[in-house]
Design an enzyme around this catalytic site. Sequence first.
Site, PDB file in Angstrom:
ATOM      1  N   SER A 291     -17.393  38.367 -79.582  1.00  0.00           N
ATOM      2  CA  SER A 291     -16.735  37.139 -79.135  1.00  0.00           C
ATOM      3  C   SER A 291     -16.083  36.378 -80.287  1.00  0.00           C
ATOM      4  CB  SER A 291     -17.736  36.225 -78.423  1.00  0.00           C
ATOM      5  OG  SER A 291     -18.320  36.904 -77.336  1.00  0.00           O
TER       6      SER A 291
ATOM      7  N   HIS B 183     -38.133  50.004 -65.657  1.00  0.00           N
ATOM      8  CA  HIS B 183     -38.432  51.139 -66.528  1.00  0.00           C
ATOM      9  C   HIS B 183     -39.558  51.978 -65.945  1.00  0.00           C
ATOM     10  CE1 HIS B 183     -36.028  49.615 -69.965  1.00  0.00           C
ATOM     11  NE2 HIS B 183     -36.319  48.448 -69.442  1.00  0.00           N
TER      12      HIS B 183
ATOM     13  N   SER C 146     -42.489  39.066 -88.915  1.00  0.00           N
ATOM     14  CA  SER C 146     -41.196  38.886 -89.560  1.00  0.00           C
ATOM     15  C   SER C 146     -40.166  38.361 -88.565  1.00  0.00           C
ATOM     16  CB  SER C 146     -40.758  40.228 -90.164  1.00  0.00           C
ATOM     17  OG  SER C 146     -39.414  40.189 -90.525  1.00  0.00           O
TER      18      SER C 146
ATOM     19  N   ARG D 193     -36.149  64.495 -71.177  1.00  0.00           N
ATOM     20  CA  ARG D 193     -35.998  64.021 -72.552  1.00  0.00           C
ATOM     21  C   ARG D 193     -37.248  64.389 -73.362  1.00  0.00           C
ATOM     22  NH1 ARG D 193     -37.229  57.534 -72.244  1.00  0.00           N
ATOM     23  NH2 ARG D 193     -36.659  57.670 -74.430  1.00  0.00           N
TER      24      ARG D 193
END
Lengths: 522, 379
Positions: A265, A300, A166, A447
Amino acid sequence: MNTASNHDAHGPKSGIMRWITTTNHKDIGNMYLIVALAMFFVGGAMAMVIRAELFQPGLQLVNPHFFNQMTTLHALIMVFGAVMPAFVGFANWQVPLMIGAPDMALPRLNNWSFWLLPFAAVMLVSTLFMEGGAPAAGWTMYPPLVQQTGDAFPFLIFTVHLLGMSSILGAINIIVTIVNMRAPGMTLLKMPMFVWTWLITAFLLIAVMPVFAGAVTMLLTDQYFGTSFFNTAGGGDPVLFQHLFWFFGHPEVYIMILPSFGVISQVIPTFARKPLFGYASMVYATAAIAFLSFIVWAHHMFTVGMPISGQLYFMYATVLIAVPTGVKVFNWLATMWRGSMTFETPMLFALGVVVMFTFGGFTGVMMGTAPTDVQYHDSYFIVAHFHYTLVSGAVFSVFCGAYYWLPKWTGYMYDEKLGKLHFWLTAISFNVLFFPQHFLGLAGMPRRIPDYALQFADWNMVSSIGGFAFGLAQLIFLWVVIKAVRGGEPASDEVWEGADGLEWTLSSPPPYHSFNEAPKVS
Amino acid sequence: MFRSKTSTRLNGLLGVGLTLGTADALAAWTLNLSPGVTPISRAVFDLHTLLMWVCVVIAIGVFGVMFWSIFHHRKSRGAVPAKFTHSTIVEVVWTTIPFLILVGTAIPATKAIILMEETGEAADMTIKVTGYQWKWKYEYLDEDISFFSNLAATSRDVRNGGDPRGVKNYLLEVDNELVVPVNKRIRFLITADDVLHSWWIPAFGMKRDAIPGFMNEMWASIDTPGTYRGQCAELCGKDHGYMPIVVVAKSEVEYRQWVAGKQGAARAEQAAAGKTWNKAELLARGEQVYNTSCAACHQANGAGLPGVFPAITGSAVAIGPQDAHLDIVMNGKKGTAMQAFAAQLSDTDIAAVVSYQRNALGNSVGDSVQPSDVKAKRR
C-alpha cells in the site's frame, strides 16, 4: 558517564559494542534484517534438500527421518526466523521515520527483543546435531508425534518461548511508539498504511503468542512432568493441541501478511503517482481481516471429525475473509487505475504480490469450503496454496520493501538492472516451482512424504527444477544488497518521483536520530 | 484414485514424452481431481469444479482490468495521474458482489457437508480402521475378520536405494488389501493406536483423521468395482510416506467368497499355533515378520538408527533373558515408538520373530520360543 547528553547524540559507539548495546532503531532494524536474510538462506538451503530429494522417485539423498527434520525446520525457520524478523526490521526502520519520531519509544526493550532472536535461531538449528536429530513432527508440532522427538524436544519448546518473548516485546514497543510518538497533526487516520498494518499486527502478536507459548508448555509438562493435557490414556485430548495451535496459527499467517499489505500500500501509490484509493476502507478492511483471523482457526481441522454445525460455522466465517481481502485488492487496482505508472523493481514485486497473492486467495476460498477441503487437506494442493500466500505474498513484499527503502537506508541506489533480473527470475521460477504442486495435490499426493508413487514423478521434477532456479535467483538479491550498501549512485532525499510521506523529507541515509524536532503534519 | 482416462489425451496435449505408459502407473501429468466412485466424491468433484470456474471468471475480470491499466496508464505512454481517492458507491459494490458470490457457493457446499455427515443412516456393514506406525489394521465388525495391511514387499525392497521405476504401483501396494462389496453402504470407524494418522482414498472423496482414543466416522458406497489406492495423509513420523491404503471393491458374490477364504485362513492359523515348531520353521517365519513389523525402525540388518531406534544386534534385550525380551515385544515400551505387539501379531508370529531376533541379525543365543510360550504370557 555524564548524564543525559551521553545518549549517543552524535553517532554510534564504535566496534562490536555498538551492535551489542545499541538502542538505535536503525541499528536494530539493520540487525533484524541481516538475521532475517541469513535465516532465509538457511531455511532456503533446507528447501533445496527437500526439492533435491523429491526430484525423482526413490530415496537418493536423505533418509525419511532427516527429510522430516528438513520440512519441520524449513517451516519454523522461514516463519519465525526469516519473514517475521524481516517485517520487524522494516517496522524498526520505518515506523519512526514515517510518524516523525526520533526513535522507538522503548529503545532498551528494542535491543533486548532483538538479541533474543539470534540465540533462539542458533538453538533451533543446533538441534540438528543432537541425539535423535532435529524436531521432525512438522512445524505444527502435533502431539503425540512430537513427543517422539529426541533430545531436541525441550530445545524446540524453549526456542518457541524465546521467539514468543521476542515477538511480544517487539509488538509492545511498536504499539507504544505508534500510539505516543506520532508527529503533531498526524491523527490515526492520517498514518501511512504501513504503520496501520503494523499497529494491527502488533495487537495480533500480543493476543496469540501467549496462547502458543502456553500450548507448547503443556507439551513440555506432558513430556516430563506427567500431565495428560494431550494424552488420551490420561484423559487428555490430542485435538485440544490443534485448537490451541491454530488459535495462534491462523492469526500468525495474518501476522506475516498484514505488514506485507502495508508495504504494497506504500509502493503502489508511489509508482502510480496517485494517492492510495479508499484509504479509510483499507484501514477497516485490515481491522476486519485481523478480527476474522481469530474466529476461523478450525478450518485447518476440517478432517478431525467436527459436528456439522462446527464445520458450517468455520466454513462461513473463513470464506467471509475473502470480502475484506477483495476490498484490498480492488483498492490497489483502483490506485493504479488512471495513474501514471512506472515499473521499477519495487513496483514489479508489488504487482507480483497483487497477482500471485490473489491467486493464493482463490485457492484459499476453495479450501475454506469444507467439503472440498476434505480432498485438498494435507495434500500438495495446500502446500501450493500457502506458498502462494506466504512466498508470493509475504516474501515478495519483503523484497518489494527492501528495494523500495534500500536507497533511503543506504543513501545509494541499488542496481536497477540486477533488481529487475532478480524479479523476473524469482517470479517465473516461483510459478514453475509451486504451480505444478496444485496438480500433484489434486492427483492425490500427500504432503510431507520423502518419496512418492511413480505417477507423481513428472510434476515433481518440474517443481524441483523451478525450486533450484528460485534458490539460485536469491543470490542475485544478496549481491544487489551488498552492492547497494557498499556504494553506488547517491540517492536523493525523495528517492522516488511519486514518493509521499515524512520519511522522504529526511536525507538519504537519514540522520542517526531521525527527527530531532517533530515535523508538523497538516 | 489414479484413473487416467484423460491421461493419454493430456500427454498429447502437453507434447511431453516423459510419461509412464503402464495402465496402473497412470496419470502422469494429471491436472485435476478424479470424480471418484462414491456419491460424496462426485458431490465434492462438482463443488470443486464450480469453485474453480468461479475463481477463473473472477481472475479474468480482476487481472484483465489490472493488465489493461498497466498497459494504458503508464508514464511512458504519457499518462497523467488522476486525482480521485475514493468512491463510496464503487466500494459498496465491490464489497457486496463478492459477498453474494460467496453466499452462492456456500449453498452447494452446505449440501455437500450434510451428505458427508449422513453417518447416522443404517449402514450395511462396518469396518474399523486403526492407524499404527506405519500400517493399517482393518476389522470387519460383522464378520469377525481382522488383519494388518503393510506396504508390499516389492516397494519395501527398493525403497532404500533401489530404482522404483520398474515396480508396479510403487508405494501404493499392500500385502493385505481391504476388500469390500460394491453398492453397499459401508461405515468406516477410524481411530489410531499411537500417533495421528489420516485415512484417505481420493476416489471416495473423503479423508478422516485417525486419532488415538477417539473414534471418527465416515461412509462410502462404491458404485464401480475396482482397486482404489490412497495414502496416510497426516504426518505420522519417519515412514509416513510408506503406509498406503488399497481398497478392492468386488461384487457381492466375490466378496462373500473372499470372506469365507479369510475366515478359513484364520482357523488354519489358530491350528498352527497349537503345534510345536522346529527352529528352522520359526526362523523362516520370523524373518518375514521382522521385515514387515520391525525393520522399519530397527532396520533390516538389525543395526537400528543411533539415537532414534535402538539396534537389535547385540542388544541387551535380544541376547538377555527370554522372558524380558518377550515382555518388551508384547507390551512395548512406554514413551517410545516401541509398540505393544501382543495386540498386533499372532502367538506364532511373536514366537517366530523373537526367535529370529535371538538367533539372527548377528545374535546367536541358541534358544527358541514356541507359540505356547507366548500364549502363556498373554493375560
